[in-house]
Structures are given as C-alpha cells and as structure tokens.
Design a protein around this motif. Structure first.
Motif, PDB file in Angstrom:
ATOM      1  N   ALA A 124     -29.859  68.836  -2.830  1.00  0.00           N
ATOM      2  CA  ALA A 124     -29.193  69.698  -1.771  1.00  0.00           C
ATOM      3  C   ALA A 124     -30.588  70.766  -1.574  1.00  0.00           C
ATOM      4  CB  ALA A 124     -27.968  70.323  -2.155  1.00  0.00           C
ATOM      5  N   GLN A 125     -31.138  71.259  -2.532  1.00  0.00           N
ATOM      6  CA  GLN A 125     -32.168  72.382  -2.457  1.00  0.00           C
ATOM      7  C   GLN A 125     -33.327  71.528  -1.555  1.00  0.00           C
ATOM      8  OE1 GLN A 125     -34.164  73.858  -5.674  1.00  0.00           O
ATOM      9  NE2 GLN A 125     -34.678  75.686  -4.758  1.00  0.00           N
ATOM     10  N   THR A 155     -29.641  64.347   2.145  1.00  0.00           N
ATOM     11  CA  THR A 155     -28.998  64.297   3.338  1.00  0.00           C
ATOM     12  C   THR A 155     -29.914  65.292   4.479  1.00  0.00           C
ATOM     13  OG1 THR A 155     -27.742  66.348   2.860  1.00  0.00           O
ATOM     14  CG2 THR A 155     -26.809  64.220   2.402  1.00  0.00           C
ATOM     15  N   GLY A 156     -31.145  65.489   4.032  1.00  0.00           N
ATOM     16  CA  GLY A 156     -31.840  66.346   4.722  1.00  0.00           C
ATOM     17  C   GLY A 156     -32.756  65.436   5.949  1.00  0.00           C
ATOM     18  N   GLY A 157     -33.375  66.077   6.535  1.00  0.00           N
ATOM     19  CA  GLY A 157     -33.903  65.608   7.831  1.00  0.00           C
ATOM     20  C   GLY A 157     -35.005  64.249   7.521  1.00  0.00           C
ATOM     21  N   LEU A 158     -35.405  64.652   6.119  1.00  0.00           N
ATOM     22  CA  LEU A 158     -36.518  63.580   5.664  1.00  0.00           C
ATOM     23  C   LEU A 158     -36.017  62.701   4.730  1.00  0.00           C
ATOM     24  CD1 LEU A 158     -39.813  65.936   4.964  1.00  0.00           C
ATOM     25  CD2 LEU A 158     -39.099  64.256   7.003  1.00  0.00           C
ATOM     26  N   SER A 159     -34.597  62.631   4.560  1.00  0.00           N
ATOM     27  CA  SER A 159     -33.923  61.736   3.426  1.00  0.00           C
ATOM     28  C   SER A 159     -33.719  60.475   4.139  1.00  0.00           C
ATOM     29  CB  SER A 159     -32.680  62.254   3.143  1.00  0.00           C
ATOM     30  OG  SER A 159     -32.539  63.677   2.680  1.00  0.00           O
ATOM     31  N   GLY A 160     -33.425  59.266   3.329  1.00  0.00           N
ATOM     32  CA  GLY A 160     -33.134  57.939   3.897  1.00  0.00           C
ATOM     33  C   GLY A 160     -34.668  56.965   3.469  1.00  0.00           C
ATOM     34  N   PHE A 208     -34.890  72.595   2.143  1.00  0.00           N
ATOM     35  CA  PHE A 208     -36.159  73.259   2.334  1.00  0.00           C
ATOM     36  C   PHE A 208     -36.667  72.266   3.309  1.00  0.00           C
ATOM     37  CE2 PHE A 208     -40.457  72.984   1.048  1.00  0.00           C
ATOM     38  CZ  PHE A 208     -40.756  74.304   1.088  1.00  0.00           C
ATOM     39  N   TRP A 209     -36.668  71.015   3.356  1.00  0.00           N
ATOM     40  CA  TRP A 209     -37.450  70.114   4.218  1.00  0.00           C
ATOM     41  C   TRP A 209     -37.128  69.789   5.541  1.00  0.00           C
ATOM     42  CZ3 TRP A 209     -42.312  69.524   2.720  1.00  0.00           C
ATOM     43  CH2 TRP A 209     -42.794  69.635   1.614  1.00  0.00           C
ATOM     44  N   SER A 210     -35.569  70.497   5.823  1.00  0.00           N
ATOM     45  CA  SER A 210     -34.890  70.310   7.158  1.00  0.00           C
ATOM     46  C   SER A 210     -35.432  71.221   8.073  1.00  0.00           C
ATOM     47  CB  SER A 210     -33.635  70.148   6.899  1.00  0.00           C
ATOM     48  OG  SER A 210     -33.238  68.984   6.271  1.00  0.00           O
TER      49      SER A 210
END
Length: 130
Positions: free
Chosen positions: A123-124, A40-45, A128-130
């Motif tokens: 999740a980790q 669900t982070g900024g680089l997900s999707g 980390f990437w967000s």
C-alpha cells in the motif's frame, strides 16, 4: 543453466539497473518476458514484453527524478526460481520511500522470462509511486 549461473544473471541485472544501462538489461530478458508488480497503484500490474518492462524501469527513474537506489541484499536460486531480496530508497514530491522488496525470477534459457515483484508494504509503495 544451473543455480550459480542464475544467481550471476540476477546480479548482472541489478548492476545494469543501478547503472541505468537499459541495453544491458534488454539482453537479460526474453522478448516475451512478463513482470508482475503487486499493489493497486499507477505502476502496479503486468508489464508484458521487454519493451514494457524497460519502460517501467524508466518510469521508476523518472518519477523519482533519479533518486531511486537499489541494493541487492541477497540472492538465492532453487530448482524453479531465483529470489532477489533488495533494499530500496527513492524520493518523490517531498516524500521518501525506504523498503525491502522481494523479486521472484523465473529464468529460462539463460534469460529472465518472468518476475514477480512484492514490496514490503504494498500500500505504501503504491501510494508513493502513484
């Protein structure tokens, strides 16, 4: 293409990624390839098209200030998919990330047409990437 060729393609991709050779990577994907990154982070999707996929790779290098290092631990090919298991290390904002990731590649006509990236701890990785 057969299993051996698919495995070789994935290995070439990891070599190009590790070398930061975006031109070589571009040649390994279909123009309309899709890369799915879990979490669900900024680089997900989804990243649609080779341009978005390469921009994602560039963002990984940028956000980690070049510290991202991947090691291909194993690769295996079946009738429909080629699976890469990797170990990765990156540093960012005083934190480090060490995880295994599995990427399921769909290869069509000698090029990657789809990839599904799944981190050991989504999740980790997202944090980390967000």
């Amino acid at each position: 293409m057969g299993a051996q060729e698919d495995v070789a393609l994935v290995r070439r991709g990891y070599e190009a990624f590790s070398a930061g050779d975006m031109d070589a990577l571009r040649e390994l994907f279909t123009e309309d390839a899709v890369w799915h990154t879990g979490g669900t982070g900024g680089l997900s999707g989804q990243k649609k098209g080779v341009g978005e996929i390469l921009a994602y790779f560039g963002e990984l290098f940028s956000r980690s200030q070049g510290t991202l290092k991947l090691t291909l631990d194993d690769v295996a090919a079946g009738d429909r998919y080629t699976i890469g298991v990797q170990s990765g290390h990156a540093e960012r904002h005083g934190k480090s990330l060490d995880q295994r990731t599995v990427i399921v590649f769909t290869i069509s006509g000698g090029k990657v047409s789809e990839a599904l990236e799944m981190a050991e701890d989504t999740a980790q990785a997202s944090d980390f990437w967000s």
